[in-house]
Design an enzyme around this catalytic site. Structure first.
Site, PDB file in Angstrom:
ATOM      1  CD  GLU A 133      -3.093  -1.213   2.050  1.00 43.44           C
ATOM      2  OE1 GLU A 133      -3.056  -0.414   2.999  1.00 43.44           O
ATOM      3  OE2 GLU A 133      -4.010  -2.045   1.877  1.00 43.44           O
TER       4      GLU A 133
ATOM      5  CD  GLU B 121      -3.783  -5.913   3.128  1.00 39.58           C
ATOM      6  OE1 GLU B 121      -4.680  -5.179   3.611  1.00 39.58           O
ATOM      7  OE2 GLU B 121      -2.576  -5.706   3.307  1.00 39.58           O
TER       8      GLU B 121
END
Length: 516
Positions: free
Chosen positions: A169, A309
């Site tokens: 991320e 995710e």
């Protein structure tokens, strides 16, 4: 009464088991823990999980780069930080642990060893360095040495079956302090270093939140001739910290924090009060992850898409993670899978998790499938149901009042039902009539509801103790197993009729067999 007709000879498509590719799991150092490995093994053995992805294999606690100056007693030594050693032994230890239980590493290349870092900015509770490398050439050499270590230890054939994902991320400031341009340069350096050691190794990114940066990332790779074997990204409904921070919610968090101080509320309950906002969640579009999957796949039609995710909420401390709400969301999300993603990796395996806090109580709203005490939660049981599904999915009526899917092995039929809702407080009752176009000789049902597969309820009945004994944890796990019970039905004239009742966010797996 909701009525559904199931035709065993209807057109079929392969059942999508992409969720079995793997799971996420906090940070690497925790894979030295025996209890954590038990949780991972449980997911492998009972859910069929093949890969495990974790943050922080390069964090300072993994000791990949050690300098003399890192030890306080040597901080007066001249040139202390120029005396150093690179060694990947601890990473080898955790990968050995995974391979011994049958799980392959999904290698997330993060975060930055302090000895190589350009800055000192840290993220999360366990203090990973989230800055760019001081020297890209030095970073490339470090990555090449890491890859050579893996090839020497495990052999090319094994390592070529793994995946290498660059960072986590990078679009979020809590995980990466650089810009998009910085990340792309980091990715380029990393990918080329990996391929320099073995061209067959699979490398990809950008591992962003909310499916961000995909067009820009792919454009960068194309025009700069940067290797990319797969595209990875993440999504959550609402993507909490993208659609979560607004003025009203900030006011709520401060008010909740002051209330916790005044009432001497413990940390676990304070986190829930501050961050769990069910009224926000009920406004999220149903099936939003499927829409994001299709949009993401449209941006990378020629490369495998890996969702590395996802979960029912991105908010730590949400009760939904311990309750049937999460099971229903997981099942509904997997019912929506249509082959867009090659891998669909739920976040995460275990409640032994410390991005924010390592909260030790039995049920604290953490992200895992397995509780701190090793108790499978309702979402674990939902994936157990999904694993049982027959290999072919039958075509069924679309836009039904509740979510369902039908599956067959050619002779027998399964129906998976869930009135999934994002409204945490909704509690509607549904009566369902199922009509099958063959005569079944036996029908059974497995349930996730308030009475079945609900370990949090049993814990509360014990008085919600802060700590469970090993015996209590085993008792709860045993009493909340997924069980198969006979279900009344009527069969004749070439048909089978089944009636069931269920409530919002219950999950039922019904199996109709032609032979007992």
């Amino acid at each position: 009464m909701l009525q559904f007709e199931i035709q065993r000879n209807a057109p079929v498509r392969p059942t999508d088991f992409s969720w079995q590719m793997g799971l996420g799991n906090c940070h690497a150092f925790l894979l030295h823990r025996a209890d954590m490995l038990r949780h991972v093994k449980l997911a492998h053995d009972e859910l069929g999980i093949r890969y495990l992805r974790c943050h922080g294999v390069f964090d300072d606690d993994m000791l990949t780069v050690q300098r003399m100056g890192d030890c306080r007693m040597f901080r007066t030594v001249p040139g202390k930080n120029k005396i150093r050693e690179i060694n990947f032994r601890q990473i080898g230890d955790i990968y050995d642990n995974l391979l011994e239980i049958g799980v392959k590493p999904f290698v997330e290349l993060s975060f930055m060893p302090s000895a190589l870092a350009k800055g000192k900015k840290l993220g999360l509770r366990y203090d990973p360095n989230i800055t760019m490398p001081r020297s890209l050439d030095e970073w490339a050499d470090y990555i090449r040495r890491f890859i050579r270590f893996l090839l020497d230890r495990y052999g090319a054939r094994e390592v070529e079956s793994w995946y290498f994902e660059v960072w986590n991320e990078p679009d979020l400031s809590c995980f990466f302090s650089g810009t998009q341009k910085d990340y792309f340069k980091l990715y380029e350096t990393t990918a080329k270093a990996i391929k320099a050691e073995d061209e067959k190794l699979r490398v990809g990114g950008p591992s962003t939140s909310a499916c961000k940066w995909l067009p820009e990332f792919l454009h960068f790779c194309e025009i700069n001739k940067v290797p990319c074997d797969f595209v990875s990204t993440h999504h959550y409904p609402g993507d909490a910290f993208g659609n979560f921070i607004n003025l009203n919610n900030v006011k709520h968090m401060f008010t909740a924090a002051m209330r916790a101080v005044k009432n001497r509320t413990d940390l676990s309950d304070a986190m829930t009060d501050m961050f769990f906002l069910p009224d926000d969640a009920k406004r999220w579009d149903k099936g939003t992850l499927a829409k994001m999957d299709r949009a993401a796949k449209a941006r990378c039609p020629d490369l495998p898409l890996l969702i590395t995710e996802w979960n029912s909420m991105a908010v730590f401390g949400s009760p939904v993670h311990d309750e049937k709400y999460s099971a229903a969301f997981a099942v509904k999300t997997c019912l929506d899978l249509d082959g867009s993603a090659e891998g669909y990796m739920f976040w995460c395996c275990s409640d032994l998790f410390e991005e924010q806090f390592m909260l030790p109580k039995p049920f604290v709203g953490s992200f895992g499938l397995v509780s701190n005490d090793g108790i499978p939660k309702p979402n674990f049981r939902g994936f157990q149901m999904l694993r049982q599904l027959y290999p072919n999915r039958l075509e069924t009526k679309k836009d039904a009042a509740i979510d369902y899917g039908a599956f067959t092995d050619g002779e027998n039929v399964q129906i998976l039902l869930t009135p999934q809702s994002g409204d945490y407080h909704e509690n509607k009752r549904y009566e369902v009539s199922l009509s099958l176009d063959f005569e079944a000789s036996g029908v059974s049902v497995q349930r996730i509801d308030d009475e079945h597969c609900n370990p949090k309820r049993l814990w509360r009945e014990m008085g919600s103790p802060d700590n469970l004994t090993r015996r209590q944890a085993l008792e709860i796990a045993e009493k909340t197993r997924l069980t198969e019970e006979p279900l009344p039905f009527q069969a004749g004239s070439g048909k089978t009729e089944i009636r069931v009742s269920l409530s919002t966010n219950d999950v039922l797996l019904i199996t109709a067999k032609t032979e007992e």
